[in-house]
Design a protein around this motif. Structure first.
Motif, PDB file in Angstrom:
ATOM      1  N   PRO A 152      49.406  14.393  -8.771  1.00 19.23           N
ATOM      2  CA  PRO A 152      48.230  14.730  -7.948  1.00 19.23           C
ATOM      3  C   PRO A 152      48.595  15.133  -6.528  1.00 19.23           C
ATOM      4  CG  PRO A 152      47.860  12.671  -9.111  1.00 19.23           C
ATOM      5  CD  PRO A 152      49.294  13.051  -9.365  1.00 19.23           C
ATOM      6  N   LEU A 153      49.712  14.628  -6.032  1.00 21.91           N
ATOM      7  CA  LEU A 153      50.082  14.948  -4.653  1.00 21.91           C
ATOM      8  C   LEU A 153      50.514  16.402  -4.493  1.00 21.91           C
ATOM      9  CD1 LEU A 153      51.915  11.780  -3.349  1.00 21.91           C
ATOM     10  CD2 LEU A 153      49.534  12.470  -3.129  1.00 21.91           C
ATOM     11  N   HIS A 170      46.936  19.938  -5.115  1.00 21.57           N
ATOM     12  CA  HIS A 170      46.029  20.562  -4.141  1.00 21.57           C
ATOM     13  C   HIS A 170      46.757  21.491  -3.186  1.00 21.57           C
ATOM     14  CE1 HIS A 170      47.807  17.156  -2.039  1.00 21.57           C
ATOM     15  NE2 HIS A 170      47.695  17.906  -0.974  1.00 21.57           N
ATOM     16  N   LYS A 171      48.062  21.603  -3.280  1.00 22.75           N
ATOM     17  CA  LYS A 171      48.794  22.340  -2.241  1.00 22.75           C
ATOM     18  C   LYS A 171      48.515  23.851  -2.325  1.00 22.75           C
ATOM     19  CE  LYS A 171      52.359  18.799  -1.661  1.00 22.75           C
ATOM     20  NZ  LYS A 171      51.617  17.943  -0.722  1.00 22.75           N
ATOM     21  N   LEU A 197      39.982  17.426 -11.422  1.00 19.08           N
ATOM     22  CA  LEU A 197      40.232  18.263 -10.239  1.00 19.08           C
ATOM     23  C   LEU A 197      39.659  19.671 -10.408  1.00 19.08           C
ATOM     24  CD1 LEU A 197      43.946  17.219  -9.625  1.00 19.08           C
ATOM     25  CD2 LEU A 197      42.011  16.593  -8.196  1.00 19.08           C
ATOM     26  N   THR A 231      47.907   3.423  -7.813  1.00 12.11           N
ATOM     27  CA  THR A 231      48.450   4.608  -7.176  1.00 12.11           C
ATOM     28  C   THR A 231      47.670   5.836  -7.630  1.00 12.11           C
ATOM     29  OG1 THR A 231      50.587   3.563  -7.158  1.00 12.11           O
ATOM     30  CG2 THR A 231      50.568   5.934  -6.880  1.00 12.11           C
ATOM     31  N   ARG A 232      47.314   5.851  -8.914  1.00 18.94           N
ATOM     32  CA  ARG A 232      46.619   7.020  -9.454  1.00 18.94           C
ATOM     33  C   ARG A 232      45.303   7.281  -8.712  1.00 18.94           C
ATOM     34  NH1 ARG A 232      42.798   9.175 -12.723  1.00 18.94           N
ATOM     35  NH2 ARG A 232      43.481  10.940 -13.992  1.00 18.94           N
ATOM     36  N   PHE A 253      46.158   8.625  -5.184  1.00 25.98           N
ATOM     37  CA  PHE A 253      46.733   9.979  -5.156  1.00 25.98           C
ATOM     38  C   PHE A 253      45.705  11.027  -5.609  1.00 25.98           C
ATOM     39  CE2 PHE A 253      51.581   8.913  -5.474  1.00 25.98           C
ATOM     40  CZ  PHE A 253      51.488   8.230  -4.274  1.00 25.98           C
ATOM     41  N   MET A 254      44.943  10.703  -6.647  1.00 25.24           N
ATOM     42  CA  MET A 254      43.913  11.645  -7.090  1.00 25.24           C
ATOM     43  C   MET A 254      42.859  11.805  -5.983  1.00 25.24           C
ATOM     44  SD  MET A 254      44.397  13.040 -10.083  1.00 25.24           S
ATOM     45  CE  MET A 254      42.843  13.486 -10.850  1.00 25.24           C
ATOM     46  N   TYR A 268      43.286  11.402  -2.798  1.00 25.47           N
ATOM     47  CA  TYR A 268      43.880  12.189  -1.722  1.00 25.47           C
ATOM     48  C   TYR A 268      43.860  13.679  -2.078  1.00 25.47           C
ATOM     49  CZ  TYR A 268      47.076  14.183   1.587  1.00 25.47           C
ATOM     50  OH  TYR A 268      47.610  15.000   2.553  1.00 25.47           O
ATOM     51  N   SER A 269      44.251  13.989  -3.303  1.00 30.33           N
ATOM     52  CA  SER A 269      44.307  15.377  -3.751  1.00 30.33           C
ATOM     53  C   SER A 269      42.920  16.029  -3.720  1.00 30.33           C
ATOM     54  CB  SER A 269      44.887  15.435  -5.167  1.00 30.33           C
ATOM     55  OG  SER A 269      45.262  16.742  -5.502  1.00 30.33           O
ATOM     56  N   LEU A 270      41.912  15.260  -4.113  1.00 31.85           N
ATOM     57  CA  LEU A 270      40.544  15.797  -4.180  1.00 31.85           C
ATOM     58  C   LEU A 270      39.941  16.093  -2.799  1.00 31.85           C
ATOM     59  CD1 LEU A 270      39.168  13.671  -7.123  1.00 31.85           C
ATOM     60  CD2 LEU A 270      38.921  16.151  -6.955  1.00 31.85           C
ATOM     61  N   ARG A 288      41.703  13.276   5.616  1.00 31.87           N
ATOM     62  CA  ARG A 288      43.008  12.793   5.156  1.00 31.87           C
ATOM     63  C   ARG A 288      43.449  11.570   5.963  1.00 31.87           C
ATOM     64  NH1 ARG A 288      45.855  18.715   3.955  1.00 31.87           N
ATOM     65  NH2 ARG A 288      45.312  18.716   1.750  1.00 31.87           N
ATOM     66  N   ARG A 313      54.802   7.845   0.447  1.00 36.84           N
ATOM     67  CA  ARG A 313      55.048   8.877  -0.565  1.00 36.84           C
ATOM     68  C   ARG A 313      54.223  10.124  -0.284  1.00 36.84           C
ATOM     69  NH1 ARG A 313      56.845   7.971  -5.811  1.00 36.84           N
ATOM     70  NH2 ARG A 313      58.099   9.752  -6.426  1.00 36.84           N
ATOM     71  N   ILE A 314      52.976   9.908   0.087  1.00 40.47           N
ATOM     72  CA  ILE A 314      52.100  11.047   0.405  1.00 40.47           C
ATOM     73  C   ILE A 314      52.703  11.850   1.561  1.00 40.47           C
ATOM     74  CG2 ILE A 314      49.846  11.659   1.404  1.00 40.47           C
ATOM     75  CD1 ILE A 314      48.639   9.315  -0.208  1.00 40.47           C
ATOM     76  N   GLU A 340      55.864  11.869   2.458  1.00 38.61           N
ATOM     77  CA  GLU A 340      57.172  12.412   2.066  1.00 38.61           C
ATOM     78  C   GLU A 340      57.050  13.760   1.355  1.00 38.61           C
ATOM     79  OE1 GLU A 340      60.309   9.518   0.491  1.00 38.61           O
ATOM     80  OE2 GLU A 340      59.643  10.527  -1.314  1.00 38.61           O
ATOM     81  N   VAL A 341      56.018  13.945   0.545  1.00 38.22           N
ATOM     82  CA  VAL A 341      55.906  15.191  -0.224  1.00 38.22           C
ATOM     83  C   VAL A 341      54.949  16.189   0.429  1.00 38.22           C
ATOM     84  CG1 VAL A 341      56.419  13.963  -2.352  1.00 38.22           C
ATOM     85  CG2 VAL A 341      54.050  14.458  -1.780  1.00 38.22           C
ATOM     86  N   ALA A 342      54.626  15.952   1.702  1.00 37.65           N
ATOM     87  CA  ALA A 342      53.685  16.834   2.401  1.00 37.65           C
ATOM     88  C   ALA A 342      54.208  18.259   2.490  1.00 37.65           C
ATOM     89  CB  ALA A 342      53.454  16.304   3.817  1.00 37.65           C
ATOM     90  N   ASP A 343      53.302  19.226   2.392  1.00 42.96           N
ATOM     91  CA  ASP A 343      53.699  20.598   2.731  1.00 42.96           C
ATOM     92  C   ASP A 343      53.520  20.776   4.242  1.00 42.96           C
ATOM     93  OD1 ASP A 343      50.992  21.050   3.159  1.00 42.96           O
ATOM     94  OD2 ASP A 343      50.694  22.232   1.347  1.00 42.96           O
ATOM     95  N   GLU A 347      50.108  19.763   5.792  1.00 43.08           N
ATOM     96  CA  GLU A 347      49.846  18.318   5.725  1.00 43.08           C
ATOM     97  C   GLU A 347      50.709  17.561   6.727  1.00 43.08           C
ATOM     98  OE1 GLU A 347      48.908  17.187   1.178  1.00 43.08           O
ATOM     99  OE2 GLU A 347      50.778  18.256   1.481  1.00 43.08           O
TER     100      GLU A 347
END
Lengths: 302, 285
Positions: free
Chosen positions: A97-98, A101-102, A134, B39-40, B43-44, B46-48, B84, B105-106, B108-111, B114
């Motif tokens: 999921p992380l 959305h990118k 999503l 975690t799910r 993370f979901m 956050y993604s949404l 966020r 973790r969120i 760490e994998v940021a673009d 983010e």
């Protein structure tokens, strides 16, 4: 060049390809690519390997493509082969999921079945649930062995999880599977492989027979014997064999854009009004150049 | 400055700008995360956020001022950015020990987009010093927007960096030609080692016949030694009026007899500084 077609290759693993490929693809009219996440030829053993791979698909690779004037998107997912390492797969699923959305992620993919094991089934379904939640497009990889049954099962499971078939691309079709896929309202993608499987002469006949609605051509070029020019070459062959240009545009450009553009991240304006290519840009201090003079296009193509 | 009730403040500003439906979803999602602690769900959720809160709509200014709100409006934060930060702050407030690995973790994998968000508002996170690695790592980037996010208009470095990290940031900001006036708490974090580094760097640039941003000199004020006294002489006698002012400001506030005596030779400048006509804030005006 007069009448040069714009091409989208909606399935190509550029991570495995060289800058020569990017150059010839751009010259052949490829304006955008979609890179599905897949396995790398040998199984990964750590979740960190997946994390760094996904991070490169949303970071370094789009930058590298941009240096050659090609817009890069990707799909993110846990592939079927590696779903069989269940302990690892659980950790990868947690991470997905992380990435979904990118900015350049246009679908969940490529996911589905390989040997059609219970583990593959479990993680395929988990990812379909994520797509549902999503509201994302799904790109399905169909198995090489027991293909027809695997393809039908993939579609049934998608429907069971409440997905709209118009939002699911079933990939690696052939003459045996295409009718079932189109009849059920899914989008059918075809991978053109050199020498084996689906050659482009066969593709021409398929388009002649089934038309161009919901049909997409791709190369799936990767680290094996494959051709990153498969889509432009097929487009050219279709035109030579008398397929109407309108159908060539749909199968080699427009249908991919419509199918993968649904979440609004993939847009024609990205290549119609591109930022000019500037190879002097750096990404994390790395350039794709090795001492050559950078190519800088000052003017936008209008 | 201490950030109390951060999530409450952020909630207020966010709910005044975002759609009710999105806010209702967010509250519901946080309740779910608090309940399941998985975690799910985090993370979901956050993604949404990206599909619920606009990345194009900026926060409207809000008359009710709190530290958090000031920070968001200073950076023209988008609704997506604020949402966020709200989610991360909220779960860390709920249970720091449980959720901080996931928050890490969120991050760490940021673009790129983010990571910019996280760095700008890192100071709002509970127990913010625990996220120092992210902040220090951002100093190594060559992507200017990432570097600016941690360096400019940001209180995090002043609050949490040690001298070595602070000095590395300050020097790199000068090297990358960022606007040094936007670095917070420059006087408070000045140190002897940094003043030596500034002088060395200036000599290097002068040797190469290159200019230095006069603002760069500010941290040497309290650390004038023999070498820096000569640097001050050079600044005060320069043809560049802004360099004269920078030298004058350093000498005036130095509380160093020799530097003050040097400034006496420039009575007009000394008077302008004493009357606050010239300050570091008006250096280039």
């Amino acid at each position: 060049m007069e009448d040069k077609l714009m091409i989208i290759d909606p399935h190509v693993h550029m991570t495995s390809r060289t800058t020569d490929d990017y150059e010839v693809m751009a010259a052949a009219g490829v304006v955008a690519v979609i890179e599905p996440s897949f396995w790398l030829g040998q199984p990964r053993t750590q979740v960190g390997s997946f994390q760094d791979y996904y991070s490169s698909l949303v970071g370094w690779e789009p930058f590298r493509a941009s240096q050659f004037g090609i817009k890069h998107y990707c799909t993110i997912g846990l592939n079927s082969k590696e779903a069989n390492n269940e302990a690892l797969a659980e950790q990868v699923i947690e991470l997905l999921p992380l990435y979904l959305h990118k900015d350049n992620v246009v679908a969940i993919g490529e996911i589905g079945y390989d040997d059609q094991t219970p583990a593959e089934d479990k993680f395929f379904r988990m990812q379909l649930d994520m797509a549902k939640e999503l509201d994302m497009t799904v790109q399905v990889h169909t198995p090489h062995r027991d293909k027809k049954a695997g393809t039908i099962k993939s579609m049934e499971v998608c429907l069971e999880h409440g997905l709209d078939p118009a939002n699911v691309i079933i990939d690696h079709n052939n003459e045996e599977t295409v009718k079932e896929v189109l009849d059920r309202g899914f989008i059918a993608a075809f991978t053109i492989y050199p020498k084996t499987k689906m050659g482009n002469e066969r593709m021409v006949e398929l388009v002649r027979k089934f038309g161009s609605t919901n049909i997409i051509v791709d190369s799936s070029a990767d680290w094996g014997v494959s051709d990153p020019l498969a889509v432009p070459k097929t487009a050219s062959l279709m035109l030579k064999r008398g397929i109407p240009k309108e159908d060539v545009v749909k199968t080699c450009y427009q249908n991919a854009l419509d199918a993968f553009g649904k979440n609004g991240k993939m847009k024609e304006e990205h290549w119609m009004k591109p930022n000019s290519i500037d190879q002097s840009q750096l990404f994390n201090d790395n350039s794709v150049l090795r001492g050559q003079k950078p190519r800088i296009d000052d003017d936008q193509i209008t | 400055m201490a950030y109390m009730h951060v999530s409450k403040d952020i909630y207020e500003i966010l709910s005044s700008c975002a759609e009710q439906e999105a806010m209702a979803w967010l509250l519901d999602r946080i309740a779910k995360i608090e309940d399941s602690r998985t975690t799910r769900d985090l993370f979901m959720g956050y993604s949404l956020l990206a599909s619920k809160f606009s990345a194009d709509q900026s926060m409207e200014s809000n008359p009710k001022v709190s530290d958090a709100i000031t920070l968001f409006s200073a950076h023209k934060a988008s609704l997506l950015e604020v949402s966020r930060i709200y989610l991360l702050v909220k779960v860390l407030e709920i249970d720091f020990g449980h959720f901080s690995p996931q928050v890490n973790r969120i991050i760490e994998v940021a673009d790129t987009a983010e990571l910019e968000t996280f760095l700008k508002y890192l100071v709002l996170l509970p127990d913010a010093q625990r996220f120092k690695n992210t902040a220090v790592e951002a100093l190594r980037t060559n992507i200017a927007t990432i570097f600016d996010a941690i360096t400019l208009n940001n209180l995090y470095p002043a609050k949490y960096f040690n001298d070595q990290q602070w000095n590395q940031m300050y020097l790199k900001a000068a090297f990358m030609e960022r606007d040094l006036s936007l670095i917070q708490a420059v006087d408070e974090r000045a140190n002897k080692d940094l003043s030596r580094i500034i002088s060395d760097y200036a000599h290097e640039r002068w040797a190469a016949s290159r200019n230095i941003d006069p603002m760069f000199w500010r941290p040497v004020t309290k650390f004038i030694d023999d070498v820096l006294l000569l640097d001050m002489e050079r600044l005060l006698s320069s043809d560049n009026e802004i360099e004269n002012r920078a030298g004058g400001l350093c000498c005036f506030y130095s509380q160093d007899d020799r530097a003050l005596k040097l400034l006496n030779q420039y009575p007009k400048l000394e008077k302008q500084i004493a009357s606050k006509e010239i300050t570091w804030n008006t250096l280039k005006k």
